[in-house]
Design a protein around this motif. Structure first.
Motif, PDB file in Angstrom:
ATOM      1  N   UNK A  39       0.848  -1.191   0.000  1.00 11.72           N
ATOM      2  CA  UNK A  39       0.000   0.000   0.000  1.00 11.72           C
ATOM      3  C   UNK A  39       0.883   1.240   0.000  1.00 11.72           C
ATOM      4  N   UNK A  40       0.583   2.172  -0.924  1.00 15.43           N
ATOM      5  CA  UNK A  40       1.400   3.384  -1.037  1.00 15.43           C
ATOM      6  C   UNK A  40       1.090   4.340   0.096  1.00 15.43           C
ATOM      7  N   UNK A  41       2.131   4.868   0.683  1.00 16.16           N
ATOM      8  CA  UNK A  41       1.960   5.867   1.725  1.00 16.16           C
ATOM      9  C   UNK A  41       1.565   7.208   1.101  1.00 16.16           C
ATOM     10  N   UNK A  42       0.737   7.989   1.767  1.00 14.93           N
ATOM     11  CA  UNK A  42       0.261   9.245   1.168  1.00 14.93           C
ATOM     12  C   UNK A  42       1.351  10.281   0.961  1.00 14.93           C
ATOM     13  N   UNK A  43       2.408  10.214   1.730  1.00 17.58           N
ATOM     14  CA  UNK A  43       3.499  11.190   1.601  1.00 17.58           C
ATOM     15  C   UNK A  43       4.717  10.509   0.999  1.00 17.58           C
ATOM     16  N   UNK A  44       5.416  11.261   0.187  1.00 20.21           N
ATOM     17  CA  UNK A  44       6.615  10.714  -0.443  1.00 20.21           C
ATOM     18  C   UNK A  44       7.846  11.205   0.298  1.00 20.21           C
ATOM     19  N   UNK A  45       8.964  10.511   0.101  1.00 20.87           N
ATOM     20  CA  UNK A  45      10.204  10.822   0.802  1.00 20.87           C
ATOM     21  C   UNK A  45      10.979  11.904   0.045  1.00 20.87           C
TER      22      UNK A  45
END
Length: 293
Positions: A39-45
């Motif tokens: 599942x993709x996290x809503x915030x990117x690094x």
């Protein structure tokens, strides 16, 4: 005691290995999209060193630089039924790395396909003159057509430009003849306009010289100076027509005076009056009858 120390060292090494396996470096031109257990996290690094949970996180790096993608040559028919070949170039960049990684499988390939179809569509909606001269408006319309689906993928179209328009050889020859005829027409119009202005100025000069006869004499002297400046053995002197007319009028007056003096005045002819002879004189009539045969 020694076994405890060895166990502690092994645990530390394992922790270091786990931390090393979960450490990632994100470059300045990239953004990291983390998938935790799929599942993709809503915030990117952000750029820099980031840590992931081993065996649970997976990171996908997305380039956020402006990408330049050439559009292959597309053949189409314009609105005025002219077959042309047009190629273009698209400048785009990723504004939302999460949507670019999730919403579309390969955003570069997707943008390329949309650009090709939009280019063919814009060719069919435009005239040949628009493709050759009004490209700025076509660039704006083409960018809007590509940006509409790309905005949902987290991609922004910075600019779209048409590089080259290839025309048929027969059309090139026709356009060349048309341009040549147009240049010939302009040359003739310019020549005629120059003749008109020259005639108008000469008419103005003639009116000025007719009001001031001295100007004609000054112009004559200037012409003589210009001719004499050249190394010629013969000097041609223009003779004023007004002077010839003056001599002509003077000659006519002299001839009229001479004719008046040479023709004498004729005296009126005397009229003879016949006196009738008296009828009582026979001697006068006899000789007359004697003289007749």
């Amino acid at each position: 005691m020694e076994g405890t120390v060895v166990a502690v060292v092994v645990v530390v090494l394992l922790l270091l290995l786990v931390l090393r396996s979960g450490m990632r470096v994100v470059n300045q031109v990239e953004r990291g999209v983390v998938f935790r257990l799929g599942k993709a996290l809503p915030s990117y690094r952000q750029p820099g060193i980031t840590f992931l949970i081993p065996f649970a996180d997976r990171m996908r790096k997305v380039n956020v630089q402006v990408a330049t993608m050439p559009v292959p040559t597309q053949e189409g028919i314009t609105r005025d039924n002219v077959s042309v070949k047009v190629d273009a170039v698209v400048y785009f960049r990723v504004t939302d790395p999460v949507r670019a990684a999730i919403e579309v499988q390969d955003y570069v390939f997707a943008v390329g396909q949309v650009a090709q179809s939009s280019l063919r569509s814009i060719i069919g909606k435009s005239d040949l003159d628009d493709l050759l001269s009004d490209r700025e408006r076509l660039h704006e319309g083409l960018a809007l057509m590509i940006d509409s689906p790309a905005a949902g993928w987290g991609i922004h179209i910075d600019r779209v430009e048409i590089k080259d328009v290839q025309l048929p050889e027969s059309l090139k020859r026709s356009m060349s003849r048309q341009a040549e005829a147009e240049r010939e027409r302009r040359a003739r119009v310019i020549t005629a306009d120059g003749e008109f202005q020259a005639a108008q100025q000469l008419a103005n000069a003639s009116r000025i010289m007719s009001d001031t006869p001295e100007a004609m004499q000054l112009r004559l002297l200037q012409t003589v100076v210009e001719v004499a400046a050249e190394k010629n053995s013969t000097l041609v002197m223009p003779f004023p027509v007004e002077l010839l007319r003056y001599f002509d009028r003077a000659t006519q007056k002299i001839d009229a005076g001479i004719r008046t003096e040479t023709v004498p005045a004729q005296a009126p002819a005397p009229t003879a009056t016949r006196t009738p002879a008296p009828a009582s004189a026979p001697e006068t009539a006899a000789p007359e009858s004697a003289e007749r045969p």
